[in-house]
Design a protein around this motif. Structure first.
Motif, mmCIF file in Angstrom:
data_model
loop_
_atom_site.group_PDB
_atom_site.id
_atom_site.type_symbol
_atom_site.label_atom_id
_atom_site.label_comp_id
_atom_site.label_asym_id
_atom_site.label_seq_id
_atom_site.Cartn_x
_atom_site.Cartn_y
_atom_site.Cartn_z
ATOM 1 N N PHE A 15 9.143 -23.614 4.612
ATOM 2 C CA PHE A 15 8.631 -22.617 3.663
ATOM 3 C C PHE A 15 9.039 -21.586 4.223
ATOM 4 O O PHE A 15 8.762 -20.683 5.316
ATOM 5 N N GLU A 16 9.715 -20.710 3.317
ATOM 6 C CA GLU A 16 10.581 -19.288 3.694
ATOM 7 C C GLU A 16 9.887 -18.159 3.163
ATOM 8 O O GLU A 16 9.860 -17.131 3.761
ATOM 9 N N ASN A 17 9.115 -18.403 2.108
ATOM 10 C CA ASN A 17 8.549 -17.184 1.092
ATOM 11 C C ASN A 17 6.993 -17.122 1.933
ATOM 12 O O ASN A 17 6.032 -17.851 1.510
ATOM 13 N N GLN A 18 7.131 -16.182 2.769
ATOM 14 C CA GLN A 18 5.754 -16.079 3.432
ATOM 15 C C GLN A 18 4.830 -15.233 2.558
ATOM 16 O O GLN A 18 3.521 -15.702 2.599
ATOM 17 N N GLU A 19 5.284 -14.626 1.615
ATOM 18 C CA GLU A 19 4.251 -13.843 0.670
ATOM 19 C C GLU A 19 3.611 -14.904 -0.052
ATOM 20 O O GLU A 19 2.146 -14.938 -0.500
ATOM 21 N N PHE A 20 4.466 -15.891 -0.642
ATOM 22 C CA PHE A 20 3.605 -16.959 -1.339
ATOM 23 C C PHE A 20 2.870 -18.021 -0.587
ATOM 24 O O PHE A 20 1.803 -18.127 -1.230
ATOM 25 N N LEU A 21 3.072 -18.197 0.692
ATOM 26 C CA LEU A 21 2.147 -18.838 1.380
ATOM 27 C C LEU A 21 0.845 -18.014 1.518
ATOM 28 O O LEU A 21 0.001 -18.700 1.558
ATOM 29 N N LYS A 22 0.890 -16.682 1.720
ATOM 30 C CA LYS A 22 -0.289 -16.034 1.866
ATOM 31 C C LYS A 22 -1.301 -16.009 0.661
ATOM 32 O O LYS A 22 -2.267 -16.139 0.561
ATOM 33 N N THR A 26 0.151 -18.798 9.632
ATOM 34 C CA THR A 26 -0.277 -19.017 8.150
ATOM 35 C C THR A 26 -0.205 -20.523 7.817
ATOM 36 O O THR A 26 -0.917 -20.873 7.070
ATOM 37 N N LYS A 27 0.578 -21.260 8.391
ATOM 38 C CA LYS A 27 0.892 -22.821 7.952
ATOM 39 C C LYS A 27 -0.312 -23.447 8.583
ATOM 40 O O LYS A 27 -0.835 -24.187 8.128
ATOM 41 N N VAL A 35 11.220 -20.980 11.389
ATOM 42 C CA VAL A 35 11.568 -20.668 10.093
ATOM 43 C C VAL A 35 11.910 -22.205 9.583
ATOM 44 O O VAL A 35 12.438 -23.035 9.930
#
Length: 231
Positions: free
Chosen positions: A113-120, A4-5, A110
């Motif tokens: 950026f811990e909130n993966q849903e936000f990153l998506k 994702t990153k 980890v």
């Protein structure tokens, strides 16, 4: 997730932070263009920033080097007829590099950026802006009609208005899907049909009408598909 990153860094570097003037200069001067190397440097820096781990410096270096090789090959071998094909080859190769790097890490690290849903969601929003506009433009490039002048009909338009209208409509559709209000998508389609296609019907330009219709369906389709995938 590293995948994702890296995708997020790619979208920022390849589309958001690359002006059209850089692209034109690279296509004209190819490997002699300074913007090619600046573009690769930005990609490498973005990758390092999003990973934010000194031990993963080699990932940023690998992404930067591979990006240079892929972009250089594209600039050397593409021509006017194969430009569309090379655009997709270029993007597929970049994604493959990211997939290979991500596959190497069986467990994603980890970082800040811990909130993966936000990153998506951020990744999806970025994709629905300039990247989607470029993809639609390339897909429709062989069908671009020449507008014919009509009596008493205004043919001029605002600079880049179509681009920003497309971006706004895709973002609105995406938001409607995320909040589970599909009726909003229907409202968007109906509203654009009333305001846009009525003008085209008056102009009696069938090719232009079909061109806009295909572009609109592609735009809405990308937004809907992105929203479904994110949900």
């Amino acid at each position: 997730m590293i995948f994702t990153k890296l995708i997020l860094a790619h979208l920022l570097g390849d589309f958001i932070l690359q002006p059209n003037s850089w692209v034109a200069d690279k296509e004209n001067r190819k490997l002699k263009s300074r913007y090619l190397y600046l573009h690769v440097l930005i990609h490498t820096a973005l990758t390092f920033i999003f990973l934010w781990n000194l031990q993963l410096w080699w990932v940023a270096a690998l992404v930067g080097i591979s990006h240079f090789i892929i972009d250089a090959a594209k600039l050397i071998f593409q021509n006017i007829k194969t430009k569309k094909r090379w655009f997709f080859i270029d993007q597929v190769l970049h994604i493959l590099v990211i997939l290979v790097v991500s596959f190497y890490f069986k467990e994603f690290d980890v970082t800040i950026f811990e909130n993966q849903e936000f990153l998506k969601i951020v990744m999806a929003v970025l994709f629905l802006t300039t990247p989607s506009s470029i993809i639609i433009k390339i897909l429709l490039s062989s069908w671009t009609p020449v507008a014919e002048a009509q009596n008493n009909i205004q043919t001029e338009s605002l600079t880049s208005a179509g681009k920003y209208i497309g971006i706004l409509e895709r973002l609105l559709v995406f938001i409607f899907i995320l909040v589970n209000h599909w009726e909003g998508v229907g409202f968007m389609v109906a509203a654009k049909s009333v305001f846009r296609f009525s003008d085209l019907a008056q102009a009696k330009q069938r090719k232009l009408t079909e061109y806009v219709l295909v572009g609109t369906l592609l735009s809405f389709g990308m937004a809907v598909l992105t929203g479904i995938l994110i949900k």
